[in-house]
Design a protein around this motif. Structure first.
Motif, PDB file in Angstrom:
ATOM      1  N   LEU A 285      32.049   2.611  10.848  1.00 42.17           N
ATOM      2  CA  LEU A 285      32.001   1.190  11.185  1.00 42.17           C
ATOM      3  C   LEU A 285      30.652   0.524  10.932  1.00 42.17           C
ATOM      4  O   LEU A 285      30.613  -0.661  10.606  1.00 42.17           O
ATOM      5  CB  LEU A 285      32.396   0.999  12.657  1.00 42.17           C
ATOM      6  N   GLY A 286      29.554   1.230  11.107  1.00 42.85           N
ATOM      7  CA  GLY A 286      28.290   0.538  10.915  1.00 42.85           C
ATOM      8  C   GLY A 286      27.091   1.434  11.084  1.00 42.85           C
ATOM      9  O   GLY A 286      27.186   2.602  11.496  1.00 42.85           O
TER      10      GLY A 286
ATOM     11  N   ARG B  60      24.681   5.594  13.581  1.00 43.62           N
ATOM     12  CA  ARG B  60      25.941   5.068  13.034  1.00 43.62           C
ATOM     13  C   ARG B  60      27.019   5.206  14.089  1.00 43.62           C
ATOM     14  O   ARG B  60      26.895   5.981  15.042  1.00 43.62           O
ATOM     15  CB  ARG B  60      26.349   5.766  11.742  1.00 43.62           C
TER      16      ARG B  60
ATOM     17  N   SER C  73      27.641  -2.670   7.171  1.00 40.69           N
ATOM     18  CA  SER C  73      29.081  -2.593   7.416  1.00 40.69           C
ATOM     19  C   SER C  73      29.810  -2.376   6.101  1.00 40.69           C
ATOM     20  O   SER C  73      29.488  -3.019   5.096  1.00 40.69           O
ATOM     21  CB  SER C  73      29.593  -3.888   8.061  1.00 40.69           C
ATOM     22  N   HIS C  74      30.770  -1.464   6.126  1.00 40.77           N
ATOM     23  CA  HIS C  74      31.700  -1.322   5.012  1.00 40.77           C
ATOM     24  C   HIS C  74      32.850  -2.279   5.301  1.00 40.77           C
ATOM     25  O   HIS C  74      33.765  -1.967   6.067  1.00 40.77           O
ATOM     26  CB  HIS C  74      32.166   0.124   4.892  1.00 40.77           C
ATOM     27  N   ALA C  75      32.779  -3.461   4.702  1.00 43.70           N
ATOM     28  CA  ALA C  75      33.662  -4.551   5.083  1.00 43.70           C
ATOM     29  C   ALA C  75      35.099  -4.355   4.630  1.00 43.70           C
ATOM     30  O   ALA C  75      36.029  -4.877   5.255  1.00 43.70           O
ATOM     31  CB  ALA C  75      33.116  -5.867   4.526  1.00 43.70           C
TER      32      ALA C  75
END
Length: 344
Positions: A87-88, A143, A274-276
């Motif tokens: 998520l981040g 993370r 972020s992996h959007a």
């Protein structure tokens, strides 16, 4: 007695526990060559021993994201093998250059746990540190990962969500020992732009694009020893597609950013990310950057740029990030906030 490892589920984590990850890995010139072949990275400090020596370094260090991928890959079997999504990121700091011949290992501490309202998964927050063969820390970052529960009826832990900084402070950035830009060769670096040539709020379209190939993202996933099932097992999705490792997108975007940011030589902090949206083989990526901040460091002539790096699918409108509701705009794949060192 079962001797295989199915990976951890949400209820297997305990607040405060330290997880030592297997197995240490010695990095060499082969990893450098493969990294440059996969992306291809062009920043001069990581490409040329002679250029690095002119900047006060003993030789060219291994690329900062190569180090990140190696440290990250060690953590996957223990942290994200059964993840729904990564998520981040926050509070990332590169603490010491890594050279060919160095051996890296990783360990993580669980600093937060929160079950999701659906009761089938939860968020695990970890602080991961990478060490070299001298047990010196080379990288640290936080993370958080959404992880499936093995048993939805398992009791939820007391929720703990760590307070994380919005950004690494400029005074906390680590400038490698000996680094100097006093004799920096802008012609060899590829562009003339110094710290003062960038303005806060400026956006840069990196112009170039690259298509993600199945063979290349699979080679990258294996190269970093990332064992997350969603990246290499095509049977996990009904469409038969393998998700591209988010770090692969990070490195592709960083490479594209050379066009406009050739002198942003070393990544020294990861403020957030972020992996959007998922990326798949066949997607064509572009990238753009926004200058978020500028700072001097404690080393004369060495400045720092805080940059937002955004990777997008081809066809996404320039500089589109979020829609009116605050959600990421369609086509945005990656939103990365980092500090990089640049000549003043």
């Amino acid at each position: 007695m079962t001797k295989t490892n199915p990976g951890r589920f949400f209820e297997d984590y305990r607040l405060g526990e330290v997880i030592v990850h297997a197995a240490p890995r010695t990095l060499g010139e082969g990893e450098r060559a493969l990294y440059h072949a996969l992306y291809p990275a062009r920043h001069a400090l990581h490409s040329s021993d002679a250029f690095a020596q002119a900047c006060g370094m003993p030789a060219s260090p291994l690329d900062d994201l190569l180090v990140f991928h190696t440290v990250f890959g060690k953590t996957v079997p223990d942290i994200s093998l059964n993840a729904v999504a990564n998520l981040g990121y926050a509070a990332g700091r590169w603490l010491k250059p890594v050279w060919p011949g160095d051996t890296l290992r990783s360990e993580s501490q669980v600093i937060g746990l929160r079950e999701n309202s659906n009761g089938t998964s939860g968020i695990v927050f970890v602080e991961t540190r990478g060490f070299d063969q001298l047990d010196d820390p080379v990288l640290s970052y936080v993370r958080w990962v959404m992880v499936r529960k093995r048993d939805p009826s398992a009791p939820a832990p007391q929720p703990v969500v760590p307070e994380l900084p919005a950004a690494v402070l400029p005074e906390d950035l680590t400038v490698p020992e000996g680094l100097t830009f006093a004799s920096y060769d802008f012609a060899l670096a590829g562009e003339p732009h110094r710290l003062g040539d960038y303005a806060i709020g400026e956006t840069i379209d990196h112009v170039d694009q690259v298509t993600v190939e199945e063979a290349e993202h699979m080679l990258a996933t294996r190269l970093w020893q990332n064992t997350s099932k969603v990246h290499f097992d095509a049977t996990l999705r009904e469409d038969g597609k393998r998700l591209v490792y988010g770090g692969h997108v990070m490195s592709l975007a960083r490479t594209l950013s050379f066009n406009g940011l050739a002198n942003a030589q070393m990544i020294v902090a990861l403020n957030g990310g972020s992996h959007a949206a998922p990326c798949f083989a066949g997607d064509t990526l572009g990238a753009w950057s926004e200058v978020l901040d500028k700072a001097e460091t404690g080393v004369p002539g060495v400045g720092a740029l805080r940059l937002r790096l955004v990777a997008v699918r081809a066809g996404t409108p320039p500089f589109a990030l979020r829609d009116d509701s605050g959600r990421y705009a369609p086509g945005v794949l990656l939103d990365l906030d980092y500090w990089a060192l640049i000549p003043m």
